[in-house]
Structures are given as structure tokens and as C-alpha cells.
Design an enzyme around this catalytic site. Structure first.
Site, PDB file in Angstrom:
ATOM      1  N   ASP A 434       0.846  -1.187   0.000  1.00 12.14           N
ATOM      2  CA  ASP A 434       0.000   0.000   0.000  1.00 12.14           C
ATOM      3  C   ASP A 434       0.884   1.239   0.000  1.00 12.14           C
ATOM      4  O   ASP A 434       2.082   1.156   0.274  1.00 12.14           O
ATOM      5  CB  ASP A 434      -0.886   0.029   1.250  1.00 12.14           C
ATOM      6  CG  ASP A 434      -1.926  -1.081   1.242  1.00 12.14           C
ATOM      7  OD1 ASP A 434      -2.353  -1.466   0.148  1.00 12.14           O
ATOM      8  OD2 ASP A 434      -2.300  -1.552   2.332  1.00 12.14           O
ATOM      9  N   ASP A 736      -4.459  -3.225   5.105  1.00  6.55           N
ATOM     10  CA  ASP A 736      -4.929  -2.686   6.384  1.00  6.55           C
ATOM     11  C   ASP A 736      -6.440  -2.760   6.541  1.00  6.55           C
ATOM     12  O   ASP A 736      -6.948  -2.749   7.653  1.00  6.55           O
ATOM     13  CB  ASP A 736      -4.462  -1.237   6.578  1.00  6.55           C
ATOM     14  CG  ASP A 736      -4.779  -0.357   5.377  1.00  6.55           C
ATOM     15  OD1 ASP A 736      -5.671  -0.732   4.588  1.00  6.55           O
ATOM     16  OD2 ASP A 736      -4.148   0.702   5.231  1.00  6.55           O
ATOM     17  N   ASP A 740      -9.074  -6.123   2.352  1.00  5.25           N
ATOM     18  CA  ASP A 740      -7.763  -6.651   1.952  1.00  5.25           C
ATOM     19  C   ASP A 740      -7.571  -8.097   2.388  1.00  5.25           C
ATOM     20  O   ASP A 740      -6.592  -8.741   1.994  1.00  5.25           O
ATOM     21  CB  ASP A 740      -6.634  -5.804   2.563  1.00  5.25           C
ATOM     22  CG  ASP A 740      -6.508  -4.441   1.901  1.00  5.25           C
ATOM     23  OD1 ASP A 740      -6.802  -4.356   0.691  1.00  5.25           O
ATOM     24  OD2 ASP A 740      -6.137  -3.478   2.582  1.00  5.25           O
TER      25      ASP A 740
END
Length: 1017
Positions: A434, A736, A740
Site C-alpha cells: 500500500d 490494512d 484486503d
């Protein structure tokens, strides 16, 4: 009320100071028989009537206290888990009987707005229990000792030792007859204790790490303040704030919230999520918040919840074997079978030679007790060969190395949840990361704002005045209303009275911007009522709120990804606060502004509103068109220090870093270039475009993808699946959010963020990055490679010992009819090799060289050609030296006398051990010549070597009776150490020998060196 009675009796019952009345009456009768004078008699006994009256007064007072306490604490009492059963059984009738959620709140002395008083915590825990589950007791040290004794070969050796003691005492008497057997018993005891201590320490370490996994915090309202506490501190009556991705920490009742969707599959097994509302307010511990947000009041904790009862029935099954352990177990099985064959052959050769010698001297018909002792010793030697040959230290070394790495990583802010993740991370070839919070600091501020076709840079001192000069008060009022109404952040007061903003970094940044403007406390905002809230999630990429205005009308506010919100708008707010049509030219200018903000590495969010009819359906989703654009925020999130160097390290290590983000593609590209992720040949693509590609197009595209922007969780999952399936990559993924979880589960290594990550994401991950830092991920990769290479070093060392011990004893048995290495000596060597060797080599820390080679690919051989070269070279040298001592030692060293054979055998044993000591040093580097680099900083290695040498001196000089050795003079000691040290020279020569062509030969330590790579790592 039984529990209250027990509680009152325990805390408020007043025990009698004097003996019971019945006992006093008996005492009075006894005194009466002795003391006839009534006046004198009653000096010795109390006035029982007065005492009875006093007791009656005490009872009366106690009853009054009881009644007062019943009245005072009745608000906290429900009979026999009644409160817990209301929630767990979804008992609507009982809930209604108690006055609904509001009635329950009053009965447990809680407030929806202020929560409970912290001073009540002890009382609530005494009555309702604590929020902990009953755990099975930890295994004691003696259980590990017992486990170590269960080894079949050690049991057989123990039987041999006892037989040796029995036969020895019968033939040679006390105490000489028991030396051999007692030596074996002491050696077995030492091996067992060292193994047990090692296993016990590891269990304590894993328990400590397991406790770290259970550290979960939740937001509650207490004493009128919102605060963060551990889930273990929750009590009945607490007001808990739930949001997307949270695991519900206790049973409770829904107070109010927005679009709360609960996943109850962990309890019910049903995959369909459950909507929770005021009509269906029951929320169970262990379930997960799939969508929405809410406040709930806790009604049951710990073992009074269904989740608590379920968790208490689960035993800790421990970790499954890691892939490397499985592979090494196969290697150990093969080596063990070879050792078994050698042991049987050695025993048969010794037995046959003994029978031949006996037949030629006294005949086979005459047997003595000494003959039985000889055969028992032969058998013990054979069994000991099996003990040495079976490399049970291989799986131990893996566990030891992983445990050591996990402990170090914990200090470096990485919590490894699964053992296999650490070793697998060493083979990772791709990291899909990310952007927000991982590559960047996640500390966000509004840096620029576009409003009414005017862009302004934001500074805390002047922005209010600047906006007032370019827009009307109506425009500013709309902006502030949109900020304060459409937010998931919250302003709370700390103990010192200061205001703090709680929420996600993005929400905090926008709310803090709004707080910095004038008109924050306008009564107009507090007079609005929220009708419906749609929380932000990574699929919609927007959040919305429907409010009811004081004027009687309703208004939607929507905030989210700039391109998505802009597509929903056909109007915009001008400088006077009026809604005007959005022309194509204006739309193009707005897109240019968005791209300009993004090119400056700013995250862009749009805020818009829409007036709606009063009769709108509250359950309907927010509209997707007809909005009026208010403003665009440019939010700054700086790149973390050290990320650029970490990405450079990845490149030199052959690890491809791919950024997968939901941000604007221009923002993503700007950040990726700043981090060094996006190169000239790299591809940056948006999620929708990627998702539309065919499998053939993806096969050509994926190797070059370095940035994926505006991606959905499904796009990340697709990328991971194709990297693993099409290209056989070992993939690690960061995540997070709740969405996901599929990608984290699909990846070889799932890395969840410890700060920004939801509990659902953490549960799906293998490693939790506690500081959300990309540099920490690289540390995990470094330690993963260190684990793999350390195990290779240990295997190289152990196989050398195995080969030499097996061959030297077998050859000696065939030629001389005796084994130079006795059972006790072999057990000591086994401990050096297995436990101490694993401790020394498996705990080597990583070095920079490890990150200058590509990762090990799937299917590559664990034992490389480099390792075989070192193993065979060292084995041949040691066999040559020990063979020379065995067959020519007496003549070469001019050793004569009755004890010459004992001296030679002791010299062989001593030289053999010192060869292993120096070969252990040699094994620190399989390819590099300098084996002493960093040795001073590795105190464990130095301690193991020092302990081995010290104990070897003790065995030779002081324990000869048990170990079948004799003291050596200084020349013999010097010779033993000298012969062992030559292993270092042999190692240097071996490392200069090329190992041939082929894939493996080009991969020292299992890694292929890069042609080029930065040296400044």
C-alpha cells in the site's frame, strides 16, 4: 440473589470477636463445677443474656446494611447470568421486560453519553467477571523433560546402560563395574536436560509472542470521555465504539449507529452478514464488523459470552511444521536410515570378530560375564551411532532460528503470527505494498484547497481570512457543514481539557482544517440531525451522510475519491454560494486542478452536496448523480524517511516492489517516483483498466507493473493470484482494511498494518507490521533470508559430523574389531552437533551481503553444490587425520606402554571434537573466506564455542573413568587443537575450488548474485 449474598458475606459480614455462645455456655458450666461462689464464678464467664442482646443489635445493624446495599447495588444485579443470556439467546421478551436497551443501561448504572465511572471497575469485575477466557495451563519444565525422555533411541540406550551397570557390578564389583554404564546414564541425562531447557525456553518465547498477538485495543466512552483501552479491561456497562474491521470484544446491545453489518460466521457458520439495528440490537463477541459503525453497551464479558466458552474449549495445537521443517524431516529420515544400516553393520562386524576371536582362544562353549558386558557395550555403541546419525537437530535448528528471528523482529516492530512466514519471506520475489501509511508517514494535513474555482495553499494562520476574501459566507457555511456533518472523526476532550481529534488520518486532516476556520461553533451545525450514514469503504471509495436541516428540508453530503465524486456532479458552488451548472470547460479545469494537486504528491478528495425531498426513503442508498461540487482538498502525506533506501535494498536483493493504492494515478506516480519504485521502464496502470485485460494481455503486462492506482481490493487479489500462478513468484502483500483480507490470505506472506489495520486484516495476515513502516517489511525479508542460510550452515556442519562419525567407527570395527569412539563420547559429540551446534549457527544475525542476492526460487535444491563441496572436503580431511591416528598414531607419535591404546583413542576423540569446533567456525561462511567477520558481536556463538572447549577439557582431564579417556599431556593437547585448526585452512582451499556450471553452482547459499547492485546498503 445467591451471588449477591456471597458477595455481601465476603465483604460486609462482621465475624464475632469472642467465641460462639454455645461454647461460652459450656465454659460457664465447667467453671460452675469448680467455682462454687456465684460472685467469684461470674468473674470468669460473660453475661450471656447481655451478649445475646448485643448480638441481636449487631444482626439488626447488619440487616440494615444489607438492605441498603441491596438497594444501592440492585442496579448492578441480574440473577444467574440473566443479563448475559438476554444477548446470547437474542431474548427480545426479556429485553423488553427490562425496559429495552435504555432500561438495561439504567440497571447497570451506565449512560449512553458518559459511559460508566472508572471507580466502579472493581465492583463490576467482582460481580460480572473479567473479559478474559479460561486458558489451558502452560506446560511445565518437567513435562519437557519427560518429552525428551520419550526418544526411543535414548530409552534403548538407557536399557543398555542399566545392563552394563548390572553386568559390570557382577564382574568387576563396586565401584569400577558401574563406570561404563553410569557414564552413559549421565550422558543421557545431560542430553535430555539440554534438550528440555532449549524446548522450554522456546515455549516461553512463543507464549510471549502469543501474548503480543492478543494485545487488542478498543475505543470506549468512560467518565464522559472517549478513550482507548485494552479489550481485557472491558466491563459490563462500558459503551464501546465499533467501526469497519473491528472484532466485537464482548457481548452487547446496539445503541445507535449507521449501516451496521455484522459477520457472525465465526459463531454461527452462516456466511450471510446480519444487519443490526434498534429492532435487532444483539451483538455477540467474536463476530466482526463488516460494514458501518455503531455504539453498543456491554452486557457480558469473558466466560459469560458464547465466544469465551468456545475459546476455552480450544486447546493450543501449536504451530504446523513449516515447509523447511517438512523438507528437512525428509532429509533427516534418509540420513537416519543410512545411520541405522551403518549401526547394524558395525554391531554385526564387532560381534562376528568377537565370536571368531573367542572361538579361536577359549571356544564358543565357555561364556563369562565379561563376554556379556562386551556384547552389551557393542550394542550400546551401535545404538549410539543411530543417535548420532539421526539428525533430530534439523527441525530443532529451524525452530530455534525462527524463534530467534521472531524475537529480534518483535524488537524491530514486526510481530510474526505464523512461523512459516518468517522463512517464506526470505524467498519473497515481489512485495505488493500500500501507499498510505506504509510508504508515507500517515500524518496528513490539508495542504491545498480548491473552492469556487479558486485554489489556495493552506496555512493555519491566514487561510481563514483568505477564504473569506474570495468566497461568500454562504459558500463557507456549506463547506463547514459538509466537513462537520460528513466525517467519521470525532473531537474529544482529554483529562487536561485539551481537544483531540480521533479518527483516520484523512478524516482527522479535514476535520482539523475545518476546526481552523471561523464559525466552527455555529448553532446551525448542532441543530442538524443525521438521518443516514454510509461509511467509507475501499469499494465505493466514498462516504455519504443524509441530514435533516432545521428548515425541514434534507441534504446529502458526499465525500470521496475526486474522479468518482466529480462524475456524480452536474453543478458547482460559485463564490456567492449559488449552485450553477458545471460546464465542460469548468469540468476540464477542475480535472486539471486535480491532476496538478496529484502531481505535487497530494491526495485529492472532493466534497459535494445534494438537496433532496423530505419524503426520501431512509433505507435507500445515497444517490449517484445530481450533486453540486463544493470543494477539492489536496492532502499532504509525506514519504517516510528511509523508504527510498529500503526500496533500493529491495532492488539489489532481486525483490520487485509494486505499489497498489486507491489514490489518483498521478498522486501514486509522484509518490512512487519519490520512493524509487517507478522506473523508466515501469508501468503505472489504473485498477479498472487492469481488470479489463485478458489473461494473455496480463501475462505480458504484469512483469512490468510497478504502480496500480484507483485499485479495488479485488484488483489486488487478482494481481497476487496471477503473480503466483503465472510466474510462480513468492508474493508478499500489505493490507490494512477488511477488504484486503482475501489478498492477504491468497499471498504467500500477508503483512497487516498494526496501527491502521483492522482486526479482520490482522487475523488474515502472517505478519503484523506494528509501526506500519515499509522499512520494517525489509527487515522481515532480511531475517527470513538469515533463517534460510543459517539452516544451510547447520546442515553443512551436521552432515560433516555424521559422515565422519559413521565411517570412522565402521572402518575401525571392520579392521581392528573395536570402535575408537565410545557411546559416552558419541553422545557428547551428538550434543555438540545437535543442540549446541544449532544454537551457535541458527542464531547468526543477517548481514548486508544477504540483501545483494536474488531470493531462492521455488523448487531449488536446499543442499547446494557449494555445500556438498564443503561437506565432502572437510569429511575427507577429518577421515584422513583420524585414520592416520588410528592406524599409525603409536608409531608416528612414539607412544608406547600399557596405556598406549587408551592414549591414542583419547587423542582420536579429542582431535575429532576440535575438528568439529573449528568446522563450526568454518560453517559461518559457506562461500566467503573470512569466517571471523562479525564473530565478536555474536556472543551466543562465542559462548557455545567456549562452553564446548571447556567441557571437552573436563571430560578428558577429569571424567576419564566415565568417558573412557585418559589425561593428555600438553603436546597432545597442542596436536589436537592444531589438527582441528587446519580445518580453517582446508576451508579456504575448498572455497577457491569452483563447483561447476549449472543453476545451483551460480547460486552460492541458494542465491544468485546480481550482476550489479548498490554497494551503499
Amino acid at each position: 440473589m445467591e451471588k449477591l449474598d456471597r458477595y455481601l458475606q465476603e465483604h460486609f459480614d462482621v465475624p464475632a470477636k469472642n467465641p460462639s455462645e454455645e461454647a461460652q455456655r459450656r465454659w460457664r458450666q465447667a467453671v460452675g463445677t469448680i467455682v462454687k461462689n456465684r460472685r467469684r464464678r461470674f468473674r470468669w464467664v460473660p453475661d450471656l443474656d447481655r451478649r445475646s442482646l448485643d448480638k441481636a443489635k449487631v444482626r439488626s445493624t447488619q440487616e440494615k446494611i444489607r438492605v441498603a446495599l441491596y438497594v444501592q447495588q440492585a442496579a448492578l444485579i441480574f440473577s444467574d447470568d440473566e443479563l448475559a443470556l438476554i444477548t446470547s439467546k437474542h431474548d427480545s421478551k426479556a429485553l423488553k421486560m427490562h425496559g429495552g436497551v435504555d432500561g438495561i443501561s439504567k440497571k447497570v448504572r451506565s449512560s449512553f453519553d458518559h459511559g460508566i465511572c472508572a471507580s466502579d471497575l472493581d465492583t463490576r469485575q467482582n460481580i460480572y467477571g473479567v473479559n478474559r477466557y479460561a486458558e489451558k495451563p502452560s506446560r511445565s519444565f518437567w513435562m519437557f523433560v519427560w518429552d525428551a525422555f520419550q526418544d526411543m533411541t535414548l530409552i534403548i540406550l538407557m536399557v543398555c546402560a542399566l545392563l552394563s551397570v548390572a553386568v559390570g557390578l557382577a564382574t568387576e564389583g563396586w565401584p569400577k563395574g558401574m563406570y561404563d554404564g553410569l557414564g552413559i546414564i549421565l550422558s543421557i541425562f545431560l542430553v535430555v536436560m539440554v534438550t528440555a531447557v532449549s524446548d522450554y525456553k522456546q515455549s516461553l518465547q512463543f507464549k510471549e509472542l502469543d501474548n503480543e498477538k492478543k494485545k487488542i485495543f478498543i475505543h470506549v466512552t468512560r467518565d464522559g470521555r472517549r478513550q482507548k483501552i485494552s479489550i481485557y479491561d472491558l466491563v459490563v456497562g462500558d459503551i464501546v465504539h465499533l467501526s469497519i474491521g473491528d472484532q466485537v470484544p464482548a457481548d452487547g446491545l446496539y445503541i445507535h449507529g449507521y449501516s451496521l453489518l455484522i459477520d457472525e460466521s465465526s459463531l454461527s457458520g452462516e456466511s450471510d452478514p446480519v444487519y443490526v439495528s434498534q429492532d435487532k440490537p444483539f451483538i455477540l463477541a467474536g463476530t466482526k464488523v463488516q460494514d458501518g459503525s455503531a455504539k453498543m453497551i456491554v452486557t457480558a464479558v469473558g466466560m459469560r459470552t458464547e465466544w469465551g466458552k468456545l475459546m476455552s474449549t480450544l486447546s493450543e495445537g501449536g504451530e504446523d511444521e513449516t515447509p523447511l521443517q517438512v523438507k528437512l524431516n525428509g532429509v533427516a529420515t534418509v540420513i537416519g536410515k543410512i545411520g541405522l544400516v551403518f549401526a547394524i553393520l558395525t554391531f554385526l562386524v564387532l560381534l562376528v570378530r568377537f565370536l571368531i576371536d573367542k572361538g579361536m582362544t577359549v571356544g564358543l562353549l565357555k561364556w563369562y560375564s565379561t563376554d556379556a558386558l562386551t556384547i552389551v557395550n557393542y550394542f550400546a555403541t551401535a545404538v549410539t551411532i543411530i543417535v548420532v546419525a539421526v539428525p533430530e537437530g534439523l527441525p530443532l535448528a529451524v525452530t530455534l532460528s525462527l524463534a530467534f528471528a521472531m524475537k529480534k523482529l518483535m524488537n524491530d516492530k514486526a510481530l510474526v503470527r505464523h512461523l512459516s512466514a518468517c522463512e517464506t519471506m526470505g524467498s519473497a520475489g515481489t512485495i505488493c505494498t500500500d501507499k498510505t501509511g506504509t510508504l508515507t508517514t500517515n500524518y496528513m494535513v490539508v495542504d491545498k484547497i480548491w473552492i469556487s474555482e479558486v485554489s489556495k495553499s493552506v496555512t493555519s494562520n491566514t487561510i481563514s481570512g483568505e477564504l473569506n476574501s474570495v468566497v461568500s459566507s454562504r459558500t463557507l457555511s456549506l463547506l463547514l457543514q459538509g466537513i462537520f456533518e460528513n466525517t467519521s472523526a470525532e473531537v474529544v476532550k482529554e483529562k487536561d481539557g485539551k481537544q483531540t481529534v480521533l479518527g483516520t488520518p484523512t478524516e482527522r486532516a479535514i476535520l482539523e482544517f475545518g476546526l481552523g476556520l471561523e464559525g466552527v461553533h455555529d448553532a446551525e451545525y448542532s441543530a442538524c440531525t443525521k438521518v443516514k450514514v454510509e461509511p467509507f469503504n475501499s469499494v465505493k471509495k466514498k462516504m455519504a451522510v443524509l441530514i435533516s436541516l432545521p428548515s425541514g428540508t434534507s441534504r446529502w453530503f458526499c465525500k470521496g475519491a475526486s474522479e468518482i465524486i466529480l462524475q456524480m456532479c452536474d453543478m458547482m458552488v460559485d463564490g456567492d454560494g449559488n449552485a450553477i451548472p458545471l460546464s465542460e470547460a469548468q469540468r476540464k479545469n477542475i480535472l486539471d486542478t486535480i491532476n496538478s494537486f496529484a502531481s505535487d504528491a497530494l491526495r485529492t478528495l472532493c466534497l459535494a452536496y445534494k438537496e433532496v425531498d423530505d419524503d426520501i426513503d431512509d433505507n435507500a442508498d445515497s444517490p449517484t448523480s445530481g450533486f453540486t461540487l463544493i470543494a477539492i482538498f489536496g492532502i499532504k502525506d509525506p514519504v517516510r524517511p528511509g523508504v527510498k533506501d529500503a526500496v533500493k535494498t529491495c532492488m539489489s536483493a532481486g525483490i520487485t516492489v509494486r505499489m497498489v493504492t486507491g489514490d489518483n494515478i498521478n498522486t501514486a506516480k509522484a509518490i512512487a517516483k519519490e520512493c524509487g519504485i517507478l522506473t523508466e521502464d515501469g508501468v503505472a496502470i489504473e485498477g479498472p483498466e487492469f481488470h479489463s485485460k485478458s489473461p494473455e494481455e496480463m501475462r505480458d503486462l504484469i512483469p512490468n507493473i510497478q504502480v496500480m492506482a484507483r485499485s479495488l481490493p479485488l484488483d489486488k487479489h487478482t494481481l497476487v493470484t496471477n503473480l503466483r500462478g503465472m510466474f510462480d513468484e513468492v508474493v508478499s502483500v500489505t493490507g490494512d482494511g477488511t477488504n484486503d483480507a482475501p489478498a492477504l490470505h491468497e499471498a504467500d506472506i500477508g503483512l497487516a498494518m498494526g496501527i491502521a489495520g483492522t482486526e479482520v486484516a490482522k487475523e488474515s495476515a502472517d505478519v503484523i507490521v506494528l509501526d506500519d513502516n515499509f522499512t520494517t517489511i525489509i527487515n522481515v525479508a532480511r531475517w527470513g533470508r538469515a533463517v534460510y542460510i543459517n539452516i544451510q550452515k547447520f546442515v553443512q556442519f551436521q552432515l560433516t559430523v555424521n559422515i565422519v562419525a559413521l565411517v570412522i567407527n565402521f572402518v575401525s570395527a571392520c579392521i581392528t574389531g573395536s570402535a575408537p569412539l565410545t557411546a559416552v563420547q558419541l553422545l557428547w559429540v551428538n550434543m555438540i552437533m545437535d543442540t549446541l551446534g544449532a544454537l551457535a549457527l541458527a542464531t547468526e544475525p543477517p548481514n548486508d551481503e544477504m540483501m545483494k542476492r536474488p531470493p531462492v526460487r521455488k523448487g531449488e535444491s536446499f543442499i547446494t553444490k557449494v555445500m556438498w563441496r564443503n561437506i565432502m572436503g572437510q569429511s575427507l580431511y577429518q577421515l584422513f587425520v583420524l585414520g592416520a591416528l588410528m592406524f599409525g598414531g603409536e608409531s608416528l607419535l612414539n607412544i608406547k606402554g600399557a596405556d598406549s591404546k587408551s592414549i591414542i583413542n583419547t587423542l582420536i576423540f579429542n582431535s575429532f571434537v576440535f575438528c568439529q569446533v573449528f568446522n563450526e567456525i568454518n560453517s559461518r561462511e559457506m562461500q566467503k573466506i573470512n569466517v571471523f567477520r562479525g564473530i565478536i558481536s555474536n556472543w551466543i556463538f562465542i559462548a557455545v564455542i567456549a562452553a564446548t572447549v571447556a567441557f571437552q577439557v573436563v571430560i578428558i582431564e577429569f571424567l576419564g573413568t566415565f568417558a573412557s579417556t585418559v589425561p593428555l599431556n600438553w603436546q597432545h593437547w597442542l596436536l589436537s587443537v592444531g589438527l582441528g585448526s587446519i580445518s580453517l585452512i582446508v576451508g579456504v582451499i575448498l572455497k577457491c575450488i569452483p563447483v561447476g556450471s549449472g543453476e545451483t553452482s551460480a547460486t552460492p547459499n541458494g542465491y544468485r548474485p546480481l550482476a550489479n547492485g548498490p554497494d551503499d546498503i
